[in-house]
Scaffold this motif. Structure first.
Motif, mmCIF file in Angstrom:
data_model
loop_
_atom_site.group_PDB
_atom_site.id
_atom_site.type_symbol
_atom_site.label_atom_id
_atom_site.label_comp_id
_atom_site.label_asym_id
_atom_site.label_seq_id
_atom_site.Cartn_x
_atom_site.Cartn_y
_atom_site.Cartn_z
ATOM 1 N N ALA A 431 0.829 -1.205 0.000
ATOM 2 C CA ALA A 431 0.000 0.000 0.000
ATOM 3 C C ALA A 431 0.862 1.254 0.000
ATOM 4 O O ALA A 431 0.568 2.238 -0.701
ATOM 5 C CB ALA A 431 -0.924 -0.013 1.216
ATOM 6 N N LYS A 435 0.929 4.126 -2.960
ATOM 7 C CA LYS A 435 0.685 5.531 -2.612
ATOM 8 C C LYS A 435 1.766 6.434 -3.192
ATOM 9 O O LYS A 435 1.487 7.532 -3.684
ATOM 10 C CB LYS A 435 0.636 5.657 -1.090
ATOM 11 C CG LYS A 435 0.291 7.061 -0.591
ATOM 12 C CD LYS A 435 0.240 7.079 0.929
ATOM 13 C CE LYS A 435 -0.097 8.473 1.452
ATOM 14 N NZ LYS A 435 -0.120 8.494 2.942
ATOM 15 N N LYS A 460 -11.729 -5.525 1.172
ATOM 16 C CA LYS A 460 -11.898 -4.198 1.784
ATOM 17 C C LYS A 460 -11.907 -4.279 3.311
ATOM 18 O O LYS A 460 -11.356 -3.411 3.997
ATOM 19 C CB LYS A 460 -13.197 -3.564 1.278
ATOM 20 C CG LYS A 460 -13.181 -3.261 -0.217
ATOM 21 C CD LYS A 460 -14.384 -2.452 -0.644
ATOM 22 C CE LYS A 460 -15.615 -3.310 -0.701
ATOM 23 N NZ LYS A 460 -16.783 -2.573 -1.242
ATOM 24 N N TYR A 463 -8.448 -4.185 4.953
ATOM 25 C CA TYR A 463 -7.819 -2.870 5.097
ATOM 26 C C TYR A 463 -8.428 -2.096 6.268
ATOM 27 O O TYR A 463 -7.724 -1.402 7.004
ATOM 28 C CB TYR A 463 -7.961 -2.068 3.791
ATOM 29 C CG TYR A 463 -7.125 -2.635 2.669
ATOM 30 C CD1 TYR A 463 -5.752 -2.398 2.618
ATOM 31 C CD2 TYR A 463 -7.694 -3.398 1.671
ATOM 32 C CE1 TYR A 463 -4.981 -2.930 1.602
ATOM 33 C CE2 TYR A 463 -6.938 -3.931 0.648
ATOM 34 C CZ TYR A 463 -5.584 -3.693 0.618
ATOM 35 O OH TYR A 463 -4.819 -4.213 -0.376
ATOM 36 N N LEU A 498 -8.430 2.983 1.303
ATOM 37 C CA LEU A 498 -8.413 1.806 0.432
ATOM 38 C C LEU A 498 -9.611 0.906 0.726
ATOM 39 O O LEU A 498 -10.199 0.311 -0.175
ATOM 40 C CB LEU A 498 -7.117 1.011 0.620
ATOM 41 C CG LEU A 498 -5.817 1.653 0.128
ATOM 42 C CD1 LEU A 498 -4.628 0.758 0.459
ATOM 43 C CD2 LEU A 498 -5.859 1.904 -1.371
ATOM 44 N N ARG A 501 -12.678 1.727 -1.250
ATOM 45 C CA ARG A 501 -12.654 1.571 -2.707
ATOM 46 C C ARG A 501 -13.265 0.234 -3.123
ATOM 47 O O ARG A 501 -13.222 -0.746 -2.379
ATOM 48 C CB ARG A 501 -11.212 1.639 -3.237
ATOM 49 C CG ARG A 501 -10.542 2.984 -3.062
ATOM 50 C CD ARG A 501 -9.135 2.934 -3.647
ATOM 51 N NE ARG A 501 -8.386 4.155 -3.413
ATOM 52 C CZ ARG A 501 -7.105 4.325 -3.757
ATOM 53 N NH1 ARG A 501 -6.460 3.326 -4.334
ATOM 54 N NH2 ARG A 501 -6.498 5.476 -3.510
ATOM 55 N N PRO A 504 -9.538 -2.185 -3.919
ATOM 56 C CA PRO A 504 -8.542 -1.475 -3.106
ATOM 57 C C PRO A 504 -7.187 -1.289 -3.794
ATOM 58 O O PRO A 504 -6.708 -0.169 -3.952
ATOM 59 C CB PRO A 504 -8.417 -2.356 -1.864
ATOM 60 C CG PRO A 504 -9.725 -3.047 -1.756
ATOM 61 C CD PRO A 504 -10.160 -3.294 -3.167
ATOM 62 N N ILE A 505 -6.545 -2.371 -4.209
ATOM 63 C CA ILE A 505 -5.241 -2.286 -4.885
ATOM 64 C C ILE A 505 -5.296 -3.136 -6.156
ATOM 65 O O ILE A 505 -5.197 -4.357 -6.090
ATOM 66 C CB ILE A 505 -4.094 -2.764 -3.968
ATOM 67 C CG1 ILE A 505 -3.945 -1.811 -2.781
ATOM 68 C CG2 ILE A 505 -2.780 -2.849 -4.741
ATOM 69 C CD1 ILE A 505 -2.787 -2.123 -1.874
#
Length: 952
Positions: A431, A435, A460, A463, A498, A501, A504-505
């Motif tokens: 993460a 960023k 999610k 996180y 995150l 979202r 997230p990633i």
């Protein structure tokens, strides 16, 4: 040690001393550059022809090296717009000398290979470039093929699915690219062909193995095998299966840990009696070489009955035995146990017995690549396996300097107590990189762990929970830790974001299989903020460039109908975008290689590390490990206790060079174990390698000669000598001769009654005289057969029968060796070396192969009937074949269906490099060697050895 360091500074390392004279030759190559650059394209091709002629006139390749390398560099400049660096020239020289060049990722190994390939192709004998998968073979053949075309040479490519004609054309080229599997299988298939013009390969002159550590080390654990269905043996399985329930618990011993079962001495005697009653045992001893296959079937039936349980290890459904996976409990449709175990289980359960496959041909990669007159290899990681390369392949590893200094930072390992804590730290690190816009390559050791991490990065809730944990930890920090507190609160805020979202990633997951799509994803793994999760082998052969790959993005953007102007415009736009993205990635620190676990091999870890810091780019690498990882759990030697003594708390980690060193020590243990496993595979294959080469050489000799009548005559005469010796032993009295047995054998083979009983009654006649008369008589019979059929037709029939019988007997011999190998380990219980025992038994079986060959060929020729010209030649029965090479990494099958007396023809029947067994004198125990305790005593008493001379 201090003195060693001083000496190294003064004289340089052994690697430096080997490379120093090569760098001097680079100066001579560079001096030719201006002259060659003035040549036209036709002039460059003429330069190739000039070098070829000089080689034919007697100059060595070493004499031509400077000019050939300079010419190849000029060809690459014109065809690809790429100029070889000086260090690449040195790498090329190392490959030409027949060694391994270790070059870091991004140093252009693919381009380096063009130098020695071009030089060695001047001989006209063909050069093979070996890659790990079809995609890389096709890519490199097309890509580097432009260079060879520029220089007036031809390039071929061998991939799966090609016809024999296409393969023959590819091998006929100056340079041939292909995979290790394809080259190996083509060699095996060639030695199953019935004529020279059907063969596709044209020898083994020079090969360069790309990713040499992967092919010659990792994949060398499993051999290449071509197999086909055996004859139906259902009755044998059923008969043996009926005998097993008659054994009691005292007749066998079960080892539950090893999941094996062995007969006791009493059990051996009982099963011998049962087999004899069933008419299956030849002789009195189950462990005679003629009964090896029988021993194998008995052991498999015993294993099926005593160690495999219905509804636990397998289920019976729809008249089929289906395996149950011991880890997942799921049915494994389509999977079958090998070596007849599945058939034994089917016989036990009284269901239909499916035919098993038998080995038609096999070879290990070690013995295949040792066929080449000169072998070289290149990789980014070979030094850790230097001893194995030197021991097995006689290859030295040379570390080639990088073109630019390495700017990568290799951090110490971060060690956690539990896997959960480790994965939290990994997610936090990823993460943070996303960023900042730093590209991340995440390495895992298995597909399952890749998927686990992928699910974690997409969760999610994970996180949100991690953010909550960080806030709680930050709240407990003291005032003097204010800077750390601020950082943790910032991280928690980002993790919460995150968690809100949808995705997230975003990330890509690659498994261990090779596909073109995978190579494209890896090529774009250097984009700012890109996250790529890959198993240990994923992405090899493809360079990770910061910002991304221009060529890959251009190919993806092209549309049907784009003209040259459009393509040029798109390229300019993509180049500008990638330049900006590269600067972002550089500003963020370059590629971050994050490993989720230490692999059992340091070399695989180094491969992963090598993806970062190409061509002087910045980069960082770090390994996250936990005490619960397989490597640490099995080989960590009390690491958990040590960490507890340090007082490590939950979610805390330790970073220290000492721990990194401890992990490497554990890896060395595993590497040594794997090396021993590979060496053991090779030891067994070496036993039959001389036999294999002798058989293959004889096949080629048979196919290349116009007539084999001399060979057939030698085999016939030796057969007669052997029969006479068997029925009329030397130095024996006439009263001891088995005249009737000899007559019967000769009648069966030659189809004619011989007056041996009359000859034997003659006063003073000797066995040698009878043998001479039989040789003369059988020669007349053979001559009459040839006259009856016609000399020309007989020559063709002789060759066809010789090849057919040789192939059939060789297949049966391989099956016997497979069965022997499956049971030979039992000799270890008797303090005997299984490899030495395998050697002795294999040579005895080879003697039987030769005896059977002479008998079968002679009998068939004496009885062959020619009814019509079109039926004159025996038809060669085509066997459906399956190619097998199990990838040790994935466990999946990568390929599927699809002295004159040293010669096989000689009367004595020995072959090159294959020893004959010495005679045994019944009166001299010194000549007996090792006698099985249950075998007949060599003294001739008729008792078992253990009850006679072997009694204790």
């Amino acid at each position: 040690m201090a003195l060693l360091g001083i000496a190294k500074k003064i004289f340089g390392s052994s690697n430096d001393r080997r490379l120093k004279p090569l760098f001097r030759r680079v100066e001579a190559i560079n001096a030719l550059e201006d002259e060659l650059s003035k040549l036209t394209d036709d002039g460059l091709i003429a330069q190739t022809e000039k070098l070829k002629q000089r080689y034919k006139d007697g100059e060595s390749l070493n004499d031509l090296l400077e000019e050939a390398f300079a010419t190849a560099r000029e060809g690459a400049k014109r065809a690809l717009g790429q100029r070889h660096y000086d260090v690449q020239m040195v790498g090329g020289m190392v490959l030409h000398l027949g060694d391994i060049a270790e070059m870091k990722t991004g140093e252009g190994k693919t381009l380096v290979a063009t130098l020695p390939v071009y030089l060695n192709a001047l001989t006209g004998r063909g050069v093979h470039v070996v890659t790990v998968n079809d995609y890389l073979a096709s890519r490199d053949a097309e890509w580097m093929g432009r260079v060879y075309t520029q220089l007036g040479m031809t390039t071929g490519c061998i991939t799966h699915g090609l016809s024999d004609e296409e393969r023959r054309a590819a091998y006929a080229c100056d340079i041939t690219y292909g995979t290790n599997n394809e080259f190996g299988f083509d060699y095996l298939r060639d030695n199953m062909k019935s004529s020279l013009d059907q063969m596709v390969q044209r020898g083994h002159h020079y090969a360069i193995v790309d990713e040499v550590d992967s092919i010659l080390i990792d994949e060398a654990r499993t051999p290449l095998i071509i197999s086909g269905p055996t004859d139906d043996k259902s009755e044998l399985y059923i008969t043996i299966d009926a005998l097993i329930p008659q054994l009691t618990e005292d007749d066998y011993e079960i080892d539950e840990k090893q999941r094996s079962v062995t007969l006791t001495e009493e059990g051996n005697e009982k099963i011998e009696g049962l087999l004899k009653e069933a008419g299956l045992l030849q002789g009195d001893n189950l462990y005679d070489s003629v009964n090896i296959s029988l021993v194998h079937h008995v052991n498999q039936a015993l294993k099926a009955h005593k160690t495999f349980q219905r509804d636990k290890d397998y289920i019976v459904r729809n008249d089929k035995v289906t395996i149950i996976d011991e880890f997942t409990g799921r049915m494994m449709e389509g999977r079958r146990w090998s070596d007849g175990l599945h058939q034994a289980t089917e016989a036990k359960e009284k269901v239909q017995i499916q035919p098993e496959n038998q080995t038609l041909a096999s070879i290990t990669f070690q013995n295949y690549f040792r066929l080449y007159e000169k072998l070289a290899g290149m990789t980014g990681t070979a030094l850790t396996e230097e001893a194995e390369f030197a021991d097995i392949y006689k290859l030295n590893v040379n570390e080639i300097p990088t073109n630019r200094p390495i700017a990568r930072i290799d951090m110490d390992d971060e060690l956690y107590m539990t896997a959960d804590e480790k994965y939290k730290a990994i997610a936090l690190e990823i993460a943070d990189c996303v960023k900042r816009g730093q590209p991340v390559l995440v390495g895992t050791v298995s597909i399952e762990k890749s998927e686990y991490l992928s699910n974690l990065l997409s969760d999610k809730k994970f996180y949100k929970d991690l953010a909550k944990t960080l806030r709680e930890r930050a709240a407990n920090l003291k005032e003097k830790e204010a800077e750390l507190k601020t950082k943790m609160e910032s991280q928690a805020a980002y993790l919460s974001e995150l968690g809100d979202r949808k995705d997230p990633i975003p990330h890509n997951v690659l498994n261990a299989r090779y596909h073109e799509q995978e190579a494209e994803i890896v090529a774009q793994a250097g984009a700012p903020g890109a996250v790529t999760i890959a198993t240990n082998m994923a992405g090899r052969g493809t360079d990770i460039q910061l910002g991304g790959s221009v060529d890959m993005q251009l190919m993806a953007s092209l549309e049907e109908g784009d003209d040259e102007e459009t393509i040029k415009r798109k390229r300019t736009e993509i180049e500008a975008k990638i330049a900006a993205d590269k600067q972002k990635a550089l500003d963020a620190g370059g590629l971050f290689v994050l490993a989720t676990e230490r692999h059992e091999s340091r070399r695989i870890d180094n491969q992963l590390r090598g993806r970062s810091g190409r061509q002087g780019d910045p980069g960082t690498t770090k390994f996250f490990i936990s005490v619960e990882d397989d490597l640490m759990r099995i080989f960590g030697d009390g690491m958990e206790k040590m960490l507890k003594r340090f007082g490590i708390r939950p979610d805390e980690s330790i970073e220290h060079p000492w721990f990194t060193k401890a992990v490497e020590t554990a890896q060395k243990k595993v590497e040594q174990r794997n090396y021993d496993m590979r060496k053991n595979v090779l030891k067994f294959d070496d036993v039959i390698n001389d036999q294999r080469k002798a058989i293959f050489e004889q096949r080629i000799e048979f196919m290349s000669t116009d007539t084999v009548d001399d060979i057939i005559g030698d085999m016939r005469n030796q057969l007669v000598d052997d029969l006479v010796a068997a029925h009329m032993p030397p130095k024996s009295y006439a009263e001891q001769w088995d005249v009737e047995g000899l007559k019967k054998d000769l009648q069966e083979i030659f189809g004619k009654d011989m007056p041996i009983d009359e000859w034997a009654k003659e006063e003073g006649v000797a066995d040698s005289e009878i043998a001479d008369r039989l040789v003369e008589e059988t020669g007349r019979i053979a001559g009459a057969r040839a006259a009856e059929v016609g000399p020309d037709m007989m020559r063709r029939i002789e060759k066809a029968i010789l090849l057919n019988v040789l192939d059939t007997n060789w297949r049966e011999h391989l099956q016997m060796l497979d069965h022997l190998r499956s049971v030979i380990w039992l000799r270890g219980h008797g303090q005997r070396d299984p490899v030495n025992e395998f050697k002795t038994e294999a040579f005895a079986l080879f003697e039987s192969l030769l005896d059977g060959l002479r008998r079968d060929v002679t009998r068939m020729l004496m009885h062959v009937q020619v009814r019509a010209p079109e039926q004159a030649l025996p038809e060669r029965r085509e066997i459906p074949m399956t190619e097998t090479h199990v990838n040790p990494t994935t466990g999946e099958n990568e390929m599927a269906a699809v002295d004159p007396r040293s010669r096989l023809s000689a009367g004595i029947g020995t072959m090159k490099g294959v020893a004959r067994t010495k005679g045994v004198d019944p009166n001299d125990p010194e000549t007996w060697g090792r006698v099985p305790r249950n075998g007949p005593c060599p003294c001739g008493s008729g008792k078992k050895y253990k009850h006679c001379h072997g009694s204790i």
